[in-house]
Design an enzyme around this catalytic site. Structure first.
Site, mmCIF file in Angstrom:
data_model
loop_
_atom_site.group_PDB
_atom_site.id
_atom_site.type_symbol
_atom_site.label_atom_id
_atom_site.label_comp_id
_atom_site.label_asym_id
_atom_site.label_seq_id
_atom_site.Cartn_x
_atom_site.Cartn_y
_atom_site.Cartn_z
ATOM 1 C CG HIS A 1 18.485 109.084 47.815
ATOM 2 N ND1 HIS A 1 17.756 109.072 46.656
ATOM 3 C CD2 HIS A 1 17.624 108.774 48.800
ATOM 4 C CE1 HIS A 1 16.497 108.782 46.933
ATOM 5 N NE2 HIS A 1 16.391 108.595 48.225
ATOM 6 C CB CYS A 2 25.248 108.522 46.673
ATOM 7 S SG CYS A 2 25.156 107.994 44.963
#
Length: 103
Positions: free
Chosen positions: A45-46
């Protein structure tokens, strides 16, 4: 069990819940939930720096929006419990020995 990676209860938060489950990889969880018609995200999710700081490599994320109903949220929770029980993730709350996540 399930560990919430967001703010504690009572703190302001968005309608996004990032979490990890004991003994279940987020990718496995998302695959099995998908077979039940529930879509979640699994992966980095970065936010790899946050994952590293918390001691996790990946997480699962459920996102809600204004069109989601209480019934849909309740269904997600029930299917999550059943899936974790099936995968051995320590979820409780289901005694259904007939649960098969291939529908």
């Amino acid at each position: 069990g399930i560990t919430n990676l967001g703010p504690p209860m009572g703190e302001p938060r968005a309608a996004i819940v990032s979490f990890v489950c004991d003994n279940v990889h987020p990718s496995d969880l998302s695959t099995f939930l998908d077979m039940e018609g529930v879509a979640i995200r699994a992966g980095h999710h970065c936010c790899q720096p946050l994952h590293r700081a918390l001691g996790y490599s990946h997480s699962a994320r459920a996102s809600l929006y204004f069109y989601n109903t209480k019934d849909e949220i309740d269904a997600f929770i029930e299917i999550l419990k059943e899936t974790l029980s099936f995968l051995g993730g320590g979820a409780t709350g289901t005694d259904d020995d007939d649960f098969v996540p291939f529908i």
